[in-house]
Design an enzyme around this catalytic site. Structure first.
Site, PDB file in Angstrom:
ATOM      1  N   SER A 258      -9.453   1.679   3.406  1.00 25.81           N
ATOM      2  CA  SER A 258      -8.587   2.429   2.519  1.00 25.81           C
ATOM      3  C   SER A 258      -7.591   1.580   1.737  1.00 25.81           C
ATOM      4  O   SER A 258      -6.968   2.074   0.801  1.00 25.81           O
ATOM      5  CB  SER A 258      -7.836   3.494   3.333  1.00 25.81           C
ATOM      6  OG  SER A 258      -6.963   2.890   4.270  1.00 25.81           O
TER       7      SER A 258
ATOM      8  N   LYS B 135       0.843  -1.201   0.000  1.00 26.45           N
ATOM      9  CA  LYS B 135       0.000   0.000   0.000  1.00 26.45           C
ATOM     10  C   LYS B 135       0.880   1.254   0.000  1.00 26.45           C
ATOM     11  O   LYS B 135       1.966   1.260   0.583  1.00 26.45           O
ATOM     12  CB  LYS B 135      -0.884  -0.063   1.256  1.00 26.45           C
ATOM     13  CG  LYS B 135      -1.954   1.004   1.378  1.00 26.45           C
ATOM     14  CD  LYS B 135      -2.824   0.707   2.606  1.00 26.45           C
ATOM     15  CE  LYS B 135      -3.844   1.785   2.887  1.00 26.45           C
ATOM     16  NZ  LYS B 135      -4.664   1.456   4.091  1.00 26.45           N
TER      17      LYS B 135
ATOM     18  N   SER C  41      -9.941  -0.843   7.311  1.00 23.32           N
ATOM     19  CA  SER C  41      -9.263  -0.594   6.034  1.00 23.32           C
ATOM     20  C   SER C  41      -8.670  -1.811   5.355  1.00 23.32           C
ATOM     21  O   SER C  41      -8.325  -1.759   4.175  1.00 23.32           O
ATOM     22  CB  SER C  41      -8.164   0.465   6.203  1.00 23.32           C
ATOM     23  OG  SER C  41      -8.751   1.748   6.232  1.00 23.32           O
TER      24      SER C  41
END
Ligand SMILES: *[C@@H]1O[C@H](CO)[C@@H](O)[C@H](O)[C@H]1NC(C)=O
Ligand SMILES: *[C@@H]1O[C@H](CO)[C@@H](O)[C@H](O)[C@H]1NC(C)=O
Length: 484
Positions: A181, A100, A205
């Protein structure tokens, strides 16, 4: 006399089966076997994924940057395997990983949480988890896209939106919120743009995008994986974990990234005691009466596993959990300022700088499509004051008298919830959870099932998640029209 031809036919079929290896949907086990049989090289694997990213990413926007050195790293891995270097026996050797975009890598890749404000900032070192990935032989293929600033800039920005990569698109139903996210981490493995990925979670997330994109996500106990070099939200709740197509792949990655890190010493030392001797792989086993099957039955009947359990003072506990935002807002400002100060160089050095940057470049690629209200609220906080202390005490009490009491009094192994509905309960106490694909509604929208447990209960959660996955086998790859 009559059996010989039949055996021959069987063997031929069997051979034809075992020589068929294709990269899409291949698990880490499949890939390692193909490496060992000289049917595949890491270079071929990386070339395939780069091609696929080129083709699919303009639609799905799951990858924000590809590592320009990935092919070179793959060639090194292939050479190591040829030379039988000790590292080539490690679990993730030669396996491409996307991390990420809030996880620092000390290479040519930027680490920006999807924001232009951090473009060209220089990180001091690899994040703790990236260091461990490299030690395990993994190849950093690139950075996965995400909700900008892990959804802590704007309350109205949709899941998977950031200024740099724009809106990520769910591969099952384009209009379905891909959730955030860790959106790109989930979509990239769902669409076979990479073998495995890393996401991060403060509250939902990892679990939510895993559910929405029909993949497996492990949100580890806080501190089990290092947060050093991760753009922070709340050190009390932040955790890094794998997002993969199968429970087994996720466990391979978990094994590689857990453990003590000198740059996140207190939390990782404390959680190290939870790591089982010999790692987590041995928990990929089916229970005697395969719990996965009975869970499936419960799931299909629409019942809730804890339906007969009374939660004492339920409303009071819920109101305590509602303080989460107040605590996290103050923690975010402190932690982000510390992260930005620690960078070798950066266009922004504080939350206040980032807010000014966003104002100054309001028109830059529609950076202000969504107002920065969460930033502004955090900027107004002033450390951990009286209010925050009270909220933090309540959160701790809610965990102890709520979730922990419920689990202990009833001797439960796991809290089972649909989607990522239980994420806040797990978030505020630093508890682990695993999301596994659980099906698709009549419109083809995926949903997951989440198994949450007490701190350090990963071995049990892995057994339950694996049992459920093996008994149900519900994940179907998305129907990608533009096959590569
Ligand atoms: C990092 O950002 C800089 C500035 O935009 C860009 O030139 C560079 O290509 C980026 N790195 C990668 C690997 O994309
Ligand atoms: C659970 O999550 C789903 C999907 O995000 C949502 O539609 C639903 O309202 C949630 N249920 C509860 C009780 O929060």
């Amino acid at each position: 006399m009559m059996t010989a031809p039949i055996i021959l036919v069987f063997l031929l079929l069997h051979n034809a089966e075992s020589s068929k290896f294709t990269i899409p949907e291949a698990t880490i086990n499949d890939i390692q076997a193909a490496f060992n049989q000289n049917k595949l090289t890491s270079k071929q694997l990386v070339e395939f994924y780069i091609q696929r990213i080129r083709k699919l990413n303009p639609i799905h926007r799951a990858v924000i940057e590809v590592n320009p050195d990935a092919l070179h790293l793959a060639e090194i891995a292939d050479q190591e395997r040829k030379n039988k270097d000790p590292i080539s026996r490690f679990g993730l050797h030669g396996i491409p990983v996307l991390v990420k975009d809030n996880i620092a890598t000390k290479d040519k890749l930027n680490t920006t949480a999807g924001s232009y404000a951090l473009l060209n900032s220089v990180v001091p070192r690899d994040a703790g988890v990236v260091n461990k990935l490299r030690e395990s032989g993994a190849i950093i293929l690139g950075k996965a896209s995400m909700t900008e600033w892990a959804a802590f800039r704007s309350s109205s920005a949709p899941g998977g939106w950031n200024a740099r990569a724009k809106q990520a698109v769910n591969p099952y139903v384009a209009t379905l919120n891909p959730c955030g996210s860790s959106t790109g981490s989930a979509i990239s493995v769902a669409t076979n743009m990479v073998t495995v990925s890393l996401g991060t979670e403060t509250d939902g997330s990892i679990l939510c995008p895993s559910s929405a994109n029909s993949v497996v996500g492990i949100k580890p106990t806080v501190g089990l994986t290092s947060r050093s070099g991760v753009i922070p939200v709340s050190p009390r709740q932040d955790t890094v974990g794998p997002i993969c197509r199968t429970v087994a792949d996720a466990v391979y990655v978990l094994d590689a990234i857990v453990g003590f890190d000198i740059n996140d010493p207190a939390a990782t030392r404390k959680a190290s005691k939870y790591i089982p001797k010999g790692g987590y792989l041995k928990h990929l086993k089916l229970g005697r009466d395969n719990e996965g099957l009975s869970l499936l039955r419960i799931w299909q009947n629409g019942a809730i596993l804890i339906e007969n359990l009374e939660i004492i003072n339920f409303n009071r506990i819920i109101s305590m959990i509602n303080g989460e935002d107040i605590a996290v807002s103050a923690e975010f400002k402190l932690a982000l300022n510390a992260y930005l100060k620690n960078l070798v160089s950066s266009p922004v050095r504080s939350l206040s700088d980032v807010i000014s940057f966003n104002k100054k470049y309001a028109d830059l690629e529609r950076i202000n499509d969504y107002p920065q209200d969460v930033f502004l609220a955090a900027q107004k906080t002033n450390g951990i004051g009286k209010l925050e202390k009270e909220v933090l005490m309540n959160l701790a009490k809610a965990s102890k008298c709520g979730f922990e009491k419920l689990m202990n009094d009833n001797k439960l192994d796991a809290l089972v919830t649909p989607y990522s509905n239980g994420s806040s309960v797990l978030a505020i106490g630093g508890y682990p959870g695993i999301s596994v694909p659980a099906g698709y509604d009549k419109n083809g929208r995926p949903y997951g099932i989440c198994f949450g447990g007490l701190k350090g209960s990963e071995p049990t959660l892995i057994e339950i998640a694996y049992g459920f996955e093996q008994a149900t086998n519900l994940r179907k790859p998305p129907a990608i029209k533009d096959q590569v």
